[in-house]
Design a protein around this motif. Structure first.
Motif, short mmCIF file in Angstrom:
data_model
loop_
_atom_site.label_atom_id
_atom_site.label_comp_id
_atom_site.label_asym_id
_atom_site.label_seq_id
_atom_site.Cartn_x
_atom_site.Cartn_y
_atom_site.Cartn_z
N GLN A 204 0.83 -1.20 0.00
CA GLN A 204 0.00 0.00 0.00
C GLN A 204 0.87 1.26 0.00
N ASP A 205 0.40 2.26 -0.72
CA ASP A 205 1.20 3.48 -0.89
C ASP A 205 1.62 4.10 0.44
N GLN A 206 0.70 4.14 1.40
CA GLN A 206 1.02 4.82 2.66
C GLN A 206 2.02 4.06 3.52
N TYR A 207 2.29 2.79 3.16
CA TYR A 207 3.20 1.99 3.97
C TYR A 207 4.50 1.62 3.27
N LYS A 208 4.63 2.01 2.01
CA LYS A 208 5.83 1.64 1.26
C LYS A 208 7.09 2.17 1.95
N GLY A 209 8.05 1.28 2.13
CA GLY A 209 9.30 1.66 2.77
C GLY A 209 9.29 1.58 4.28
N LYS A 210 8.12 1.42 4.88
CA LYS A 210 8.01 1.40 6.34
C LYS A 210 8.10 -0.01 6.92
N PHE A 211 7.63 -0.99 6.13
CA PHE A 211 7.61 -2.37 6.61
C PHE A 211 8.25 -3.29 5.59
N LYS A 212 8.59 -4.49 6.06
CA LYS A 212 9.13 -5.50 5.14
C LYS A 212 8.75 -6.88 5.66
N LEU A 213 8.74 -7.84 4.75
CA LEU A 213 8.53 -9.23 5.13
C LEU A 213 9.85 -9.81 5.63
N ALA A 214 9.79 -10.59 6.70
CA ALA A 214 11.01 -11.20 7.24
C ALA A 214 11.55 -12.28 6.31
N GLY A 215 10.66 -12.85 5.48
CA GLY A 215 11.12 -13.87 4.52
C GLY A 215 11.20 -15.26 5.11
N LEU A 216 10.45 -15.53 6.16
CA LEU A 216 10.44 -16.85 6.79
C LEU A 216 9.22 -17.64 6.31
N LYS A 217 9.43 -18.90 6.00
CA LYS A 217 8.31 -19.77 5.64
C LYS A 217 8.02 -20.65 6.86
N LEU A 218 7.23 -20.10 7.78
CA LEU A 218 7.00 -20.76 9.06
C LEU A 218 5.96 -21.87 8.97
N SER A 219 5.13 -21.85 7.94
CA SER A 219 4.12 -22.91 7.77
C SER A 219 3.60 -22.86 6.35
N ASN A 220 2.88 -23.90 5.97
CA ASN A 220 2.18 -23.92 4.69
C ASN A 220 0.70 -23.66 4.95
N GLU A 221 0.13 -22.72 4.20
CA GLU A 221 -1.27 -22.37 4.35
C GLU A 221 -1.99 -22.63 3.02
N ASN A 222 -2.82 -23.67 3.02
CA ASN A 222 -3.55 -24.07 1.82
C ASN A 222 -4.92 -23.39 1.84
N TYR A 223 -5.09 -22.35 1.02
CA TYR A 223 -6.36 -21.62 1.00
C TYR A 223 -7.43 -22.45 0.29
N GLY A 224 -8.53 -22.67 1.01
CA GLY A 224 -9.66 -23.37 0.42
C GLY A 224 -10.91 -22.50 0.44
N ILE A 225 -11.90 -22.92 -0.30
CA ILE A 225 -13.20 -22.26 -0.27
C ILE A 225 -14.11 -23.04 0.66
N GLY A 226 -14.54 -22.38 1.74
CA GLY A 226 -15.36 -23.04 2.73
C GLY A 226 -16.81 -23.17 2.29
N VAL A 227 -17.39 -24.35 2.53
CA VAL A 227 -18.77 -24.67 2.16
C VAL A 227 -19.43 -25.34 3.36
N LYS A 228 -20.73 -25.18 3.48
CA LYS A 228 -21.45 -25.80 4.58
C LYS A 228 -21.20 -27.30 4.62
N LYS A 229 -20.99 -27.83 5.81
CA LYS A 229 -20.69 -29.24 6.00
C LYS A 229 -21.74 -30.12 5.35
N GLY A 230 -21.27 -31.07 4.53
CA GLY A 230 -22.16 -32.03 3.89
C GLY A 230 -22.61 -31.66 2.49
N ASP A 231 -22.28 -30.44 2.03
CA ASP A 231 -22.74 -30.01 0.69
C ASP A 231 -21.71 -30.41 -0.37
#
Length: 277
Positions: A204-231
């Motif tokens: 984001q423009d207002q934050y450029k240069g102020k923050f950075k990613l540490a670059g650590l891969k602490l876990s794997n996050e598998n993004y899924g699409i949530g659906v009502k149980k049983g559908d």
């Protein structure tokens, strides 16, 4: 005469009732054809993924994926109602039927699969840290004794406390924007969540240069699409839509449009059902 008036009144009431029914038919949420609407749960405060802009528009990778899937299910963009679903509210929103499906940086894990079903995954992210640009964190253990911020209901903070830095001081708030403000003011030392989310904020423009990613891969996050149980039918339809999105390169275009400005090094599109541990 009285009978005539009563009949006329009854007829008028019937007409009004039928008109109201006709007008209300298109506002029904979910699951079908015939001009019905569909309600999709997203985040409202995650730039690059799910963001509601000041002018009321919705942008981000999750929004693009959800819109593509909805189209494959038979809904035009105008038929979609986006509903904010914070991390702590996602399972409840599906159980109550408040939304038809959720695309909101929703990591697939065994605990959540007890309550909801998942289509996907559609993105593989990794947990990381956002820190101030003049700070450095070489490994997760460096957070011991430091103040760490994440959102209530997210798995990220618990991962750090359990696996890397049990002595980290955890602050849980309602939104990532609150964490970002705390990081900027010095109230916390790091914000932890998925690298995809952090990249969106850092770009984001207002934050450029102020923050950075540490670059650590602490876990794997598998993004899924949530659906009502049983559908299962809905899960199968969404999986077919996700496969088509990858095949016709719309997935690549969405990645470039939403993550390109942050120079986010994304993983290739995951295969449906392939959960990376």
């Amino acid at each position: 005469m009285k009978l005539h008036k009563a009949s006329a009144a009854a007829a008028a009431a019937l007409v009004l009732s039928l008109t109201a029914t006709a007008c209300g038919g298109d506002s029904d949420s979910g699951g079908g054809d015939g001009g019905k609407k569909i309600t999709i749960g997203i985040k409202y405060d995650q730039p690059g993924l799910g963001l509601k802009t000041p002018d009321g528009k919705f942008t981000g990778f999750d929004v693009d994926v959800a819109t593509y899937v909805a189209k494959e299910l038979g809904y035009d963009a105008k038929d979609i109602t986006f509903k904010e679903t914070k991390s702590a509210d996602r399972e409840t929103a599906l159980e109550r039927g408040d939304v038809d499906f959720i695309a909101a940086t929703y990591s697939i894990n065994d605990e959540r699969k007890q309550k909801v079903d998942f289509a996907g995954p559609y993105l593989l992210a990794h947990q990381d840290l956002l820190i101030r640009s003049d700070d450095s964190v070489a490994k997760g253990e460096d957070l011991n004794g430091k103040k760490l911020c994440s959102v209530t209901g997210s798995t990220s903070a618990q991962n750090v406390k359990k696996d890397f830095a049990p002595k980290a001081q955890l602050k849980e708030v309602g939104t990532y924007s609150e964490c970002l403000s705390a990081l900027q003011s010095g109230a916390v030392d790091a914000l932890t969540t998925d690298d995809s989310i952090l990249a969106g904020f850092a770009a984001q423009d207002q934050y450029k240069g102020k923050f950075k990613l540490a670059g650590l891969k602490l876990s794997n996050e598998n993004y899924g699409i949530g659906v009502k149980k049983g559908d299962k039918e809905m899960v199968d339809k969404i999986n077919a839509a996700l496969e088509k999105m990858v095949k016709d390169k719309a997935w690549d275009k969405a990645v470039a449009a939403n993550f390109g400005p942050a120079n986010y090094q994304n993983e290739p599109a995951p295969k449906i059902g392939n959960i990376v541990k």
